[in-house]
Scaffold this motif. Sequence first.
Motif, PDB file in Angstrom:
ATOM      1  N   GLN A 708      52.652   4.176  86.525  1.00 18.12           N
ATOM      2  CA  GLN A 708      52.157   5.109  85.505  1.00 18.12           C
ATOM      3  C   GLN A 708      52.959   5.031  84.205  1.00 18.12           C
ATOM      4  OE1 GLN A 708      53.901   5.904  88.162  1.00 18.12           O
ATOM      5  NE2 GLN A 708      55.189   7.713  87.871  1.00 18.12           N
ATOM      6  N   TRP A 709      53.982   4.181  84.151  1.00 19.39           N
ATOM      7  CA  TRP A 709      54.851   4.122  82.984  1.00 19.39           C
ATOM      8  C   TRP A 709      54.087   3.827  81.696  1.00 19.39           C
ATOM      9  CZ3 TRP A 709      58.617   5.256  80.008  1.00 19.39           C
ATOM     10  CH2 TRP A 709      58.993   4.420  78.957  1.00 19.39           C
ATOM     11  N   GLN A 710      53.233   2.821  81.733  1.00 18.69           N
ATOM     12  CA  GLN A 710      52.546   2.413  80.518  1.00 18.69           C
ATOM     13  C   GLN A 710      51.720   3.551  79.938  1.00 18.69           C
ATOM     14  OE1 GLN A 710      53.174  -0.601  79.255  1.00 18.69           O
ATOM     15  NE2 GLN A 710      51.925  -0.239  77.426  1.00 18.69           N
ATOM     16  N   SER A 711      50.946   4.199  80.790  1.00 21.16           N
ATOM     17  CA  SER A 711      50.073   5.265  80.303  1.00 21.16           C
ATOM     18  C   SER A 711      50.878   6.479  79.853  1.00 21.16           C
ATOM     19  CB  SER A 711      49.076   5.678  81.398  1.00 21.16           C
ATOM     20  OG  SER A 711      49.768   6.144  82.549  1.00 21.16           O
ATOM     21  N   GLU A 712      51.929   6.825  80.603  1.00 16.92           N
ATOM     22  CA  GLU A 712      52.759   7.976  80.228  1.00 16.92           C
ATOM     23  C   GLU A 712      53.496   7.727  78.921  1.00 16.92           C
ATOM     24  OE1 GLU A 712      53.155  11.017  81.580  1.00 16.92           O
ATOM     25  OE2 GLU A 712      51.524  10.556  82.947  1.00 16.92           O
ATOM     26  N   ASN A 713      53.991   6.505  78.768  1.00 15.87           N
ATOM     27  CA  ASN A 713      54.695   6.171  77.528  1.00 15.87           C
ATOM     28  C   ASN A 713      53.749   6.206  76.329  1.00 15.87           C
ATOM     29  OD1 ASN A 713      55.560   3.467  75.671  1.00 15.87           O
ATOM     30  ND2 ASN A 713      57.160   4.964  76.074  1.00 15.87           N
ATOM     31  N   GLU A 714      52.545   5.650  76.493  1.00 19.48           N
ATOM     32  CA  GLU A 714      51.580   5.669  75.386  1.00 19.48           C
ATOM     33  C   GLU A 714      51.191   7.099  75.033  1.00 19.48           C
ATOM     34  OE1 GLU A 714      48.356   3.264  76.667  1.00 19.48           O
ATOM     35  OE2 GLU A 714      49.419   1.357  76.352  1.00 19.48           O
ATOM     36  N   ARG A 715      51.045   7.927  76.049  1.00 21.22           N
ATOM     37  CA  ARG A 715      50.706   9.328  75.804  1.00 21.22           C
ATOM     38  C   ARG A 715      51.827  10.034  75.045  1.00 21.22           C
ATOM     39  NH1 ARG A 715      52.097  13.781  78.801  1.00 21.22           N
ATOM     40  NH2 ARG A 715      50.855  15.675  78.438  1.00 21.22           N
ATOM     41  N   TYR A 716      53.081   9.802  75.460  1.00 19.12           N
ATOM     42  CA  TYR A 716      54.204  10.460  74.800  1.00 19.12           C
ATOM     43  C   TYR A 716      54.369   9.948  73.372  1.00 19.12           C
ATOM     44  CZ  TYR A 716      58.777  12.592  74.156  1.00 19.12           C
ATOM     45  OH  TYR A 716      59.814  13.350  73.680  1.00 19.12           O
ATOM     46  N   GLN A 717      54.208   8.640  73.171  1.00 17.76           N
ATOM     47  CA  GLN A 717      54.313   8.091  71.819  1.00 17.76           C
ATOM     48  C   GLN A 717      53.229   8.658  70.912  1.00 17.76           C
ATOM     49  OE1 GLN A 717      56.860   6.308  70.741  1.00 17.76           O
ATOM     50  NE2 GLN A 717      57.733   6.395  72.812  1.00 17.76           N
ATOM     51  N   ALA A 718      52.036   8.889  71.487  1.00 18.87           N
ATOM     52  CA  ALA A 718      50.960   9.497  70.691  1.00 18.87           C
ATOM     53  C   ALA A 718      51.334  10.918  70.270  1.00 18.87           C
ATOM     54  CB  ALA A 718      49.663   9.497  71.495  1.00 18.87           C
ATOM     55  N   LEU A 719      52.003  11.653  71.190  1.00 17.74           N
ATOM     56  CA  LEU A 719      52.434  13.006  70.843  1.00 17.74           C
ATOM     57  C   LEU A 719      53.514  12.979  69.764  1.00 17.74           C
ATOM     58  CD1 LEU A 719      52.593  14.643  74.404  1.00 17.74           C
ATOM     59  CD2 LEU A 719      50.802  14.874  72.680  1.00 17.74           C
ATOM     60  N   LEU A 720      54.439  12.011  69.860  1.00 15.39           N
ATOM     61  CA  LEU A 720      55.456  11.867  68.824  1.00 15.39           C
ATOM     62  C   LEU A 720      54.818  11.554  67.474  1.00 15.39           C
ATOM     63  CD1 LEU A 720      58.370   9.825  70.486  1.00 15.39           C
ATOM     64  CD2 LEU A 720      58.405  12.206  69.768  1.00 15.39           C
ATOM     65  N   LYS A 721      53.797  10.715  67.510  1.00 18.91           N
ATOM     66  CA  LYS A 721      53.094  10.375  66.263  1.00 18.91           C
ATOM     67  C   LYS A 721      52.405  11.606  65.683  1.00 18.91           C
ATOM     68  CE  LYS A 721      49.782   7.084  64.337  1.00 18.91           C
ATOM     69  NZ  LYS A 721      48.864   5.953  64.626  1.00 18.91           N
ATOM     70  N   ASP A 722      51.828  12.427  66.591  1.00 15.42           N
ATOM     71  CA  ASP A 722      51.178  13.661  66.105  1.00 15.42           C
ATOM     72  C   ASP A 722      52.207  14.581  65.431  1.00 15.42           C
ATOM     73  OD1 ASP A 722      48.789  12.765  67.098  1.00 15.42           O
ATOM     74  OD2 ASP A 722      48.902  13.912  68.960  1.00 15.42           O
ATOM     75  N   LEU A 723      53.391  14.689  66.031  1.00 17.86           N
ATOM     76  CA  LEU A 723      54.438  15.528  65.437  1.00 17.86           C
ATOM     77  C   LEU A 723      54.881  14.966  64.085  1.00 17.86           C
ATOM     78  CD1 LEU A 723      56.479  17.832  65.502  1.00 17.86           C
ATOM     79  CD2 LEU A 723      57.989  16.375  66.883  1.00 17.86           C
TER      80      LEU A 723
END
Length: 887
Positions: A708-723
């Motif tokens: 699940q690393w790839q999907s979790e990392n992409e999700r977290y990076q998307a949240l960082l981008k939103d911030l």
Amino acid sequence: MELLFLCILIALMVGALISGFPVAFALPGSAILAISLAALCGWLFAGDTGAYFADGGPTQWLTAGVTNFRSLYWEVERDTLIAIPLFIFMGIMLQRSRIAEDLLVAMAQLFGPVPGGLGISVVIVGALLAATTGIVGATVVAMGMISLPAMLRNNYDKSLATGTICASGTLGQIIPPSIVLIILADQLSSAADQASTIRATEYRAVTGEFSMPSHLDVVSASAGDMFMGAIIPGLVLVALYILYILATAVLKPKSAPPVPYDGEYDRSFLRNVVKALVPPLALIVIVLGSILTGVATVNQAGAIGAIGAILMGGYRIFKGDKHVYLPAILAGVSIVGIALVLSIWEINVKNLTTPGQTFGFVLAVFFSLVLAFAVFWSTWRVFKTDDTLNQVMTETIKTTSMVFIILIGAAMLTAAFRAFGGEELVRHALTSLPGGFWTQFLVVMLVIFLLGFFLDFIEIAVVVVPLVAPILLAAPDANVTAVWLGVMIGLNMQTSFLTPPFGFALFYLRGVAPKIVKTLDIYKGVVPFIGLQLFALLIVGLAPPLVNYLPNRTFLTSENAPPPMNPKLQQCLEVEVFDYYAKHEQDILKALDTMAGVDISVLPSSYQQSIGSVIDQSRQTFAKVDQVNQAKLVIAEASMNYRDLHIDVRARERQIRQLEAAIEEHNAYIDNARFDDSISEQNLADAEADIAILESDISQLQSEVPPQWQSENERYQALLKDLKIARLGYQNHVDNAYRPLQEILRVLNSASRLAEQQSAVAALDNLITNNDADTAMDGIKVLEDQLDAIPGAESVRSLVTKARRALRGDSPDAQEALAFKDQALAQLASDVAWMNEANSSVLPALKKLDKAIGYNIGVRLQDRLTDRLALDIAACQSTHKDVSLSF
């Protein structure tokens, strides 16, 4: 084989130090012997002098040594080392001036009647001497000779008395100005650069971005920052010593009885106390105060301290009766006079435009000459009295030479350590420890504490710190500052003076203590103080603002403070401003509503629209704030579940990169085999086998990465981008909301300046009529430049420019130029008229609005922070924040 020669290097160094061989020669000697032995063995057994080196060979080691030597003496960035001989001179001069003796007598008389008062006086004198002399040996010997007999005569416990003297004498290693702090600042500035490179490389490897945000960079340290950072921890240590002595005196009255003062507390007593206290306190205030306030650099403060020591020595050791204090008085008066002159006039030698400035310059020259005469007089006294100046200079040269030779030797030893792969070994050992930064930090501090039993502080500072500091500073999970790390290491190294068997303070005191005091008494006495030093270390470690706040405060309130727009300030500025919004949202909205009700019809339509934009966009600010807060909340919630996964995978990825680097080295070795006949087939086979093992290890690590690393990392990076987008959206919004108000205020405040240009515009008539076209255009260009500097003069300037352009070319049209001049004059009169009317009817309301939103919505566009904001941001930046999820 590299590890074998690394062990030989360490064994040579330890053996030389334990045997008592001078440190200045033990360090470079160990490096030269180990390097020579490795090169010789490589030449004899492998036909290659670099065969047994992990990185390069003896030639590369020699090149690194030359580079280190050059950087030590020729790099401008390392000029803080110049302060070392200055502070050493100051310390030795004050020690020869018997300042310690005067202080001890005065403090003993002042605090003696208090239970434990004699011990407390020793601690206070130790702190004062630490801030003036900073030389442990001189302080311990002086206090041992003067106060130990008095303490023993008054039935002080021998262990408490000796422990107090030894511990107080070591305060000079942490209370500035301290040679230890200067050396640590020099070492940590290089370590911070290395750590910054490590972080940038790590950030690029995991994110693919070439530029790392500035708030993720490593905060370096200068000697001035180290001095400021060490002040509060030093005072904490002094307070702990005093509390311990008081507690001992209360719990065990016989161990530290009060000592009544036989004389009278009269004017004579007060005069003696003032005479003993004021000069060293004044020197402390001048030296440290000049650094803290930014008036002087560390080097300049060192020069001030050296001159101050000469002035004090000039009256203290002088054996005559007449005019004893006259040189010092003349110097004090001249300094006050120079300060008064500079406070009244702004003196620039190249630009003395008024009679007052000329008079001030003459006064400044006079006071400077008086000061120079006073310093020369004191220097002559010190030179003629018991050959003191010659002895002080000789001791200064010896001590300074020892420090710099140790620095050069340590650079050679460090280069040898790296040549045998020791740095990578240390890096791998630390980074592989579970628990991240704090485990690494505790291990390093334990090692430094244990080394303190056998090594001096200089050896630890110049040998151990360069190896471990880059690793600790680069760790993103703690994100510590170099100042905090330096002060922690300094506090830890201070124990090396007290820890047996080689604690230097113990030897110094043993040399002057009477026979009734046994060595075991001294050892027993220092044990509680070692515990207090470790407790102080714990306090400072748990409360980083004790170290970081003063440097941050001084920087953010100085004349060179960064503007609020600075990227490194944004996160803490956001915290402070958002907190203000939460408390004062209704006040801001009320101010906006009030402004909306003001009649602004006197303003041109463009400015009316701008004010309407300010009001409308400012009202929308709170929605932008909510977006940022919501994005931060989402990130905080996501981080709780993501952190463990992130740390685990990033650790595996770092291991994979290390293995890939090892494979590259093996492949390079195999490629070189085509041109090197000395490499056998067996060596090639071993290299290929190693590559296969490394590739297998990489495959194993890759297989252990959770699916699940790839999907979790992409999700977290998307949240960082939103911030990031939310923050940039907020910043752009508030800047655009406030900028028009700022511009209108500048325009209205420049009405008088614009009106002053009326005569200059009118004079264009004569300029155009009575001069050739080129001369007229040159004169008009001067006026354009003047109008450029005035906000709100754009329309007038545009017409003046058209007048100039009408004179260009082969057929200049003077009549057209005059017509544009008339239009410019009319435009200027019209602009000044509406500005003057607006200044009386609209400007007060605009100023009230600016007061309401200028340092919240508009804070980023201000020239500098307010004092309140600067202090709040300094406090915010003084805590360490985990930024590991950004890597």
